[in-house]
Design an enzyme around this catalytic site. Structure first.
Site, short mmCIF file in Angstrom:
data_model
loop_
_atom_site.label_atom_id
_atom_site.label_comp_id
_atom_site.label_asym_id
_atom_site.label_seq_id
_atom_site.Cartn_x
_atom_site.Cartn_y
_atom_site.Cartn_z
N GLY A 1 0.67 -1.37 -0.07
CA GLY A 1 -0.15 -0.15 -0.01
C GLY A 1 1.02 1.42 0.00
N GLY B 1 8.82 0.34 0.97
CA GLY B 1 9.42 -0.82 1.99
C GLY B 1 9.04 -0.53 3.62
N SER C 1 7.28 2.62 -5.70
CA SER C 1 7.38 2.52 -7.17
C SER C 1 6.07 2.83 -7.93
CB SER C 1 8.16 1.22 -7.80
OG SER C 1 7.20 0.22 -7.22
N GLU C 2 5.17 2.81 -6.99
CA GLU C 2 3.63 2.70 -7.36
C GLU C 2 3.06 4.18 -7.27
OE1 GLU C 2 1.82 -0.24 -4.99
OE2 GLU C 2 1.85 -1.50 -6.77
N HIS D 1 -3.98 3.59 -1.82
CA HIS D 1 -3.81 2.64 -2.52
C HIS D 1 -3.67 1.45 -1.52
CE1 HIS D 1 -2.57 -1.02 -5.02
NE2 HIS D 1 -1.23 -0.85 -4.55
N HIS E 1 -4.75 -3.22 -0.52
CA HIS E 1 -5.07 -4.31 -1.13
C HIS E 1 -6.23 -5.06 -0.32
CE1 HIS E 1 -0.79 -4.94 -2.73
NE2 HIS E 1 -1.61 -4.20 -3.58
#
Length: 264
Positions: A37, A54, A83-84, A103, A105
């Site tokens: 996330g 991380g 990276s997202e 963001h 999951h």
């Protein structure tokens, strides 16, 4: 709750504490595992504060946050952004009204994303008003440029999008609205799972009821979200529904009537 100052934007300190609070909520809700996330808040016309790569979202500190410009270049901070981050930047680019992006999951909503099932059934008034429908963006490798490209078509007209085989992205006028939409999305998906696959039945709202809810949404100042179609034949001529959609509903209604009449 972090209180917002009188400015259009949060200060870096306010934004950092808001991100930490939302990160903890995401973690405690089970919307993220391990270092999954990311969260971002727009803190200026060309700047956003975002979570580092991380790091668990349940164990962040203000010093971990990193500031970048809308091109993704680091402005300040001792950590690297995820990276997202490209997803977040694309949302801000496509929709200037957005002030924060989340963001995660969430497991049930992510299961729908994996199954390729959009959240578009009119079963919950709250979902219609506060969230709307949730489309699925085509699969793209996480962290690649293909991800922001896949969500770009949905950023202006919706409040959230599922990422095929990946997770969910939500946005809003502040980070708490973005997070609340994430909660609403997961709750909506959970109810759809229960009614569709466990109970096996759901009484969907009709077109008139949906129109009333959309009007409530408009009065609340929410002009995005998409509108599910009602399970009836009260369609407006401007809906331009395909013939097979109308035929399907006619068949369903006739079949239901016959079954009831003859108690089959």
């Amino acid at each position: 709750m972090v209180e917002k100052n009188s400015s259009k934007y949060l200060t870096d300190e306010e934004a950092a504490h808001a991100i930490i609070e939302v990160g903890k909520r995401m973690y405690l809700k089970g919307f993220v595992a391990s270092n999954d996330g990311n969260i971002s808040i727009k803190t200026g016309g060309n700047e956003i504060l975002t979570t580092p790569t991380g790091v668990s979202k349940g164990y962040m500190t203000p010093e971990m946050m990193v500031k970048v410009d809308l091109n993704g270049q680091v402005v300040s901070g001792n950590t690297k952004p995820s990276s997202e981050l490209k997803m977040h930047l694309r949302v801000y680019s496509e929709n200037p009204e957005v002030m924060a992006v989340t963001h995660a999951h969430p497991p049930v909503a992510t299961s729908f994303a994996i199954a390729g099932i959009e959240l578009d059934r009119a079963i919950l008034p709250e979902a219609v008003v506060n969230l709307g429908t949730v489309p699925i963006a085509p699969y793209a490798t996480p962290g690649s440029q293909a991800v922001p490209d896949s969500i770009a078509p949905y950023c202006r007209d919706y409040n959230a999008v599922l990422l095929a085989n990946h997770g969910a992205v939500t946005w809003g006028k502040d980070v708490f609205e973005a997070y609340h939409r994430l909660e609403s999305l997961e709750y909506y998906a959970t109810v759809l799972m229960y009614t569709g696959n466990i109970i096996g039945k759901a009484n969907e709202l009709n077109s008139k009821q949906i129109s009333q809810l959309v009007e409530i949404r408009r009065k609340l100042g929410i002009n995005t979200g998409g509108t599910p179609k009602g399970k009836d034949l009260e369609y407006n001529t401007g809906d331009n529904l395909p013939d097979e959609f109308l035929i399907r509903d006619i068949v369903e209604q006739v079949t239901s009537t016959v079954l009831k009449k003859y108690k089959i």
